[in-house]
Design a protein around this motif. Structure first.
Motif, PDB file in Angstrom:
ATOM      1  N   ARG A   1       2.549  18.684  32.580  1.00 54.51           N
ATOM      2  CA  ARG A   1       2.820  18.114  31.280  1.00 54.51           C
ATOM      3  C   ARG A   1       4.239  18.448  30.822  1.00 54.51           C
ATOM      4  NH1 ARG A   1      -0.542  18.550  25.699  1.00 54.51           N
ATOM      5  NH2 ARG A   1       0.578  16.827  24.784  1.00 54.51           N
ATOM      6  N   PHE A   2       4.693  19.668  31.117  1.00 56.85           N
ATOM      7  CA  PHE A   2       6.036  20.083  30.710  1.00 56.85           C
ATOM      8  C   PHE A   2       7.080  19.141  31.305  1.00 56.85           C
ATOM      9  CE2 PHE A   2       9.947  22.538  30.969  1.00 56.85           C
ATOM     10  CZ  PHE A   2      10.000  23.128  29.736  1.00 56.85           C
ATOM     11  N   ARG A   3       6.955  18.855  32.598  1.00 58.86           N
ATOM     12  CA  ARG A   3       7.904  17.964  33.272  1.00 58.86           C
ATOM     13  C   ARG A   3       7.891  16.573  32.640  1.00 58.86           C
ATOM     14  NH1 ARG A   3      10.653  17.886  38.022  1.00 58.86           N
ATOM     15  NH2 ARG A   3       9.585  19.704  38.838  1.00 58.86           N
ATOM     16  N   LYS A   4       6.705  16.116  32.268  1.00 60.16           N
ATOM     17  CA  LYS A   4       6.576  14.800  31.650  1.00 60.16           C
ATOM     18  C   LYS A   4       7.346  14.740  30.328  1.00 60.16           C
ATOM     19  CE  LYS A   4       2.654  11.800  32.257  1.00 60.16           C
ATOM     20  NZ  LYS A   4       1.263  11.570  32.048  1.00 60.16           N
ATOM     21  N   GLU A   5       7.259  15.797  29.553  1.00 63.33           N
ATOM     22  CA  GLU A   5       7.896  15.838  28.242  1.00 63.33           C
ATOM     23  C   GLU A   5       9.398  16.075  28.315  1.00 63.33           C
ATOM     24  OE1 GLU A   5       6.470  15.358  25.177  1.00 63.33           O
ATOM     25  OE2 GLU A   5       4.627  14.827  26.234  1.00 63.33           O
ATOM     26  N   THR A   6       9.846  16.929  29.267  1.00 65.04           N
ATOM     27  CA  THR A   6      11.263  17.325  29.305  1.00 65.04           C
ATOM     28  C   THR A   6      12.062  16.669  30.419  1.00 65.04           C
ATOM     29  OG1 THR A   6      10.861  19.207  30.763  1.00 65.04           O
ATOM     30  CG2 THR A   6      10.691  19.598  28.375  1.00 65.04           C
ATOM     31  N   GLY A   7      11.376  16.178  31.444  1.00 60.31           N
ATOM     32  CA  GLY A   7      12.070  15.582  32.574  1.00 60.31           C
ATOM     33  C   GLY A   7      12.455  16.584  33.648  1.00 60.31           C
ATOM     34  N   VAL A   8      12.173  17.872  33.416  1.00 61.35           N
ATOM     35  CA  VAL A   8      12.457  18.910  34.415  1.00 61.35           C
ATOM     36  C   VAL A   8      11.262  19.849  34.507  1.00 61.35           C
ATOM     37  CG1 VAL A   8      14.972  18.873  34.100  1.00 61.35           C
ATOM     38  CG2 VAL A   8      13.603  20.430  32.736  1.00 61.35           C
ATOM     39  N   GLY A   9      11.168  20.537  35.643  1.00 64.67           N
ATOM     40  CA  GLY A   9      10.105  21.511  35.817  1.00 64.67           C
ATOM     41  C   GLY A   9      10.400  22.787  35.044  1.00 64.67           C
ATOM     42  N   ILE A  10       9.399  23.618  34.873  1.00 65.77           N
ATOM     43  CA  ILE A  10       9.557  24.859  34.113  1.00 65.77           C
ATOM     44  C   ILE A  10      10.588  25.774  34.754  1.00 65.77           C
ATOM     45  CG2 ILE A  10       8.398  26.986  33.402  1.00 65.77           C
ATOM     46  CD1 ILE A  10       5.883  25.298  32.940  1.00 65.77           C
ATOM     47  N   LYS A  11      10.536  25.931  36.069  1.00 63.09           N
ATOM     48  CA  LYS A  11      11.480  26.811  36.760  1.00 63.09           C
ATOM     49  C   LYS A  11      12.921  26.345  36.539  1.00 63.09           C
ATOM     50  CE  LYS A  11      12.324  28.845  41.273  1.00 63.09           C
ATOM     51  NZ  LYS A  11      11.887  28.938  42.660  1.00 63.09           N
ATOM     52  N   GLU A  12      13.163  25.056  36.663  1.00 62.97           N
ATOM     53  CA  GLU A  12      14.505  24.515  36.451  1.00 62.97           C
ATOM     54  C   GLU A  12      14.945  24.706  34.992  1.00 62.97           C
ATOM     55  OE1 GLU A  12      16.974  20.325  36.930  1.00 62.97           O
ATOM     56  OE2 GLU A  12      14.905  20.429  37.620  1.00 62.97           O
ATOM     57  N   TYR A  13      14.040  24.482  34.068  1.00 58.73           N
ATOM     58  CA  TYR A  13      14.339  24.649  32.649  1.00 58.73           C
ATOM     59  C   TYR A  13      14.720  26.102  32.337  1.00 58.73           C
ATOM     60  CZ  TYR A  13      13.750  24.727  27.591  1.00 58.73           C
ATOM     61  OH  TYR A  13      13.952  24.896  26.256  1.00 58.73           O
ATOM     62  N   VAL A  14      13.933  27.036  32.844  1.00 62.09           N
ATOM     63  CA  VAL A  14      14.220  28.453  32.616  1.00 62.09           C
ATOM     64  C   VAL A  14      15.572  28.819  33.222  1.00 62.09           C
ATOM     65  CG1 VAL A  14      13.487  30.810  33.169  1.00 62.09           C
ATOM     66  CG2 VAL A  14      11.817  29.141  32.368  1.00 62.09           C
ATOM     67  N   GLY A  15      15.853  28.299  34.418  1.00 64.80           N
ATOM     68  CA  GLY A  15      17.142  28.548  35.056  1.00 64.80           C
ATOM     69  C   GLY A  15      18.297  28.047  34.213  1.00 64.80           C
ATOM     70  N   LYS A  16      18.160  26.865  33.667  1.00 65.10           N
ATOM     71  CA  LYS A  16      19.212  26.307  32.807  1.00 65.10           C
ATOM     72  C   LYS A  16      19.374  27.128  31.527  1.00 65.10           C
ATOM     73  CE  LYS A  16      19.043  21.559  34.468  1.00 65.10           C
ATOM     74  NZ  LYS A  16      20.357  21.514  35.067  1.00 65.10           N
ATOM     75  N   MET A  17      18.285  27.614  30.970  1.00 68.42           N
ATOM     76  CA  MET A  17      18.374  28.442  29.767  1.00 68.42           C
ATOM     77  C   MET A  17      19.065  29.774  30.069  1.00 68.42           C
ATOM     78  SD  MET A  17      17.254  26.743  27.196  1.00 68.42           S
ATOM     79  CE  MET A  17      18.107  25.388  27.990  1.00 68.42           C
ATOM     80  N   ARG A  18      18.797  30.334  31.256  1.00 66.34           N
ATOM     81  CA  ARG A  18      19.465  31.575  31.662  1.00 66.34           C
ATOM     82  C   ARG A  18      20.967  31.343  31.783  1.00 66.34           C
ATOM     83  NH1 ARG A  18      16.376  33.934  36.745  1.00 66.34           N
ATOM     84  NH2 ARG A  18      17.428  35.888  36.295  1.00 66.34           N
ATOM     85  N   ILE A  19      21.361  30.208  32.352  1.00 63.28           N
ATOM     86  CA  ILE A  19      22.787  29.888  32.491  1.00 63.28           C
ATOM     87  C   ILE A  19      23.423  29.757  31.104  1.00 63.28           C
ATOM     88  CG2 ILE A  19      24.449  28.138  33.254  1.00 63.28           C
ATOM     89  CD1 ILE A  19      23.301  29.844  35.549  1.00 63.28           C
ATOM     90  N   GLU A  20      22.734  29.132  30.176  1.00 62.22           N
ATOM     91  CA  GLU A  20      23.266  29.004  28.822  1.00 62.22           C
ATOM     92  C   GLU A  20      23.457  30.379  28.172  1.00 62.22           C
ATOM     93  OE1 GLU A  20      24.578  26.287  27.384  1.00 62.22           O
ATOM     94  OE2 GLU A  20      24.171  25.393  29.351  1.00 62.22           O
ATOM     95  N   LYS A  21      22.497  31.282  28.409  1.00 61.43           N
ATOM     96  CA  LYS A  21      22.601  32.646  27.877  1.00 61.43           C
ATOM     97  C   LYS A  21      23.796  33.362  28.510  1.00 61.43           C
ATOM     98  CE  LYS A  21      21.077  36.368  25.744  1.00 61.43           C
ATOM     99  NZ  LYS A  21      21.038  36.515  24.322  1.00 61.43           N
ATOM    100  N   ILE A  22      23.986  33.185  29.818  1.00 64.67           N
ATOM    101  CA  ILE A  22      25.126  33.793  30.509  1.00 64.67           C
ATOM    102  C   ILE A  22      26.427  33.281  29.902  1.00 64.67           C
ATOM    103  CG2 ILE A  22      26.391  33.880  32.694  1.00 64.67           C
ATOM    104  CD1 ILE A  22      23.544  33.569  34.045  1.00 64.67           C
ATOM    105  N   LYS A  23      26.518  31.974  29.715  1.00 63.36           N
ATOM    106  CA  LYS A  23      27.734  31.385  29.153  1.00 63.36           C
ATOM    107  C   LYS A  23      28.014  31.961  27.764  1.00 63.36           C
ATOM    108  CE  LYS A  23      27.869  26.819  29.726  1.00 63.36           C
ATOM    109  NZ  LYS A  23      27.407  25.441  29.969  1.00 63.36           N
ATOM    110  N   LEU A  24      26.976  32.119  26.972  1.00 59.55           N
ATOM    111  CA  LEU A  24      27.136  32.700  25.635  1.00 59.55           C
ATOM    112  C   LEU A  24      27.664  34.129  25.733  1.00 59.55           C
ATOM    113  CD1 LEU A  24      26.679  32.569  22.540  1.00 59.55           C
ATOM    114  CD2 LEU A  24      24.382  33.470  22.988  1.00 59.55           C
ATOM    115  N   LEU A  25      27.072  34.926  26.617  1.00 57.09           N
ATOM    116  CA  LEU A  25      27.514  36.317  26.771  1.00 57.09           C
ATOM    117  C   LEU A  25      28.935  36.402  27.310  1.00 57.09           C
ATOM    118  CD1 LEU A  25      24.228  37.907  28.119  1.00 57.09           C
ATOM    119  CD2 LEU A  25      25.254  38.241  25.869  1.00 57.09           C
ATOM    120  N   LEU A  26      29.307  35.505  28.201  1.00 53.32           N
ATOM    121  CA  LEU A  26      30.674  35.501  28.729  1.00 53.32           C
ATOM    122  C   LEU A  26      31.684  35.144  27.640  1.00 53.32           C
ATOM    123  CD1 LEU A  26      30.111  33.783  32.189  1.00 53.32           C
ATOM    124  CD2 LEU A  26      30.763  36.171  31.800  1.00 53.32           C
TER     125      LEU A  26
END
Length: 68
Positions: A1-26
């Motif tokens: 259901r998550f993929r249907k709503e967002t267009g990406v899987g949970i693992k990919e979504y979490v990975g992208k959120m981690r990258i955003e957090k890294i960018k913020l910290l940098l």
């Protein structure tokens, strides 16, 4: 259901959120890149750098040097 709503899987979504957090910290801290990597649960700095480069097209150090 998550993929249907967002267009990406949970693992990919979490990975992208981690990258955003890294960018913020940098952008907003002077923490060492290795420290950021460890704080966000990356087991190896090489994997951290590889994932960051894949998502942004540059290394974490290059990103910090050339802040948007």
């Amino acid at each position: 259901r998550f993929r249907k709503e967002t267009g990406v899987g949970i693992k990919e979504y979490v990975g992208k959120m981690r990258i955003e957090k890294i960018k913020l910290l940098l952008r907003t801290t002077n923490r060492e890149i290795q420290n950021i990597s460890e704080a966000l649960g990356f087991g190896s700095q090489s994997y951290f750098g590889e994932l960051f480069r894949k998502e942004t097209g540059m290394t974490p150090g290059e990103y910090r040097t050339n802040l948007p």
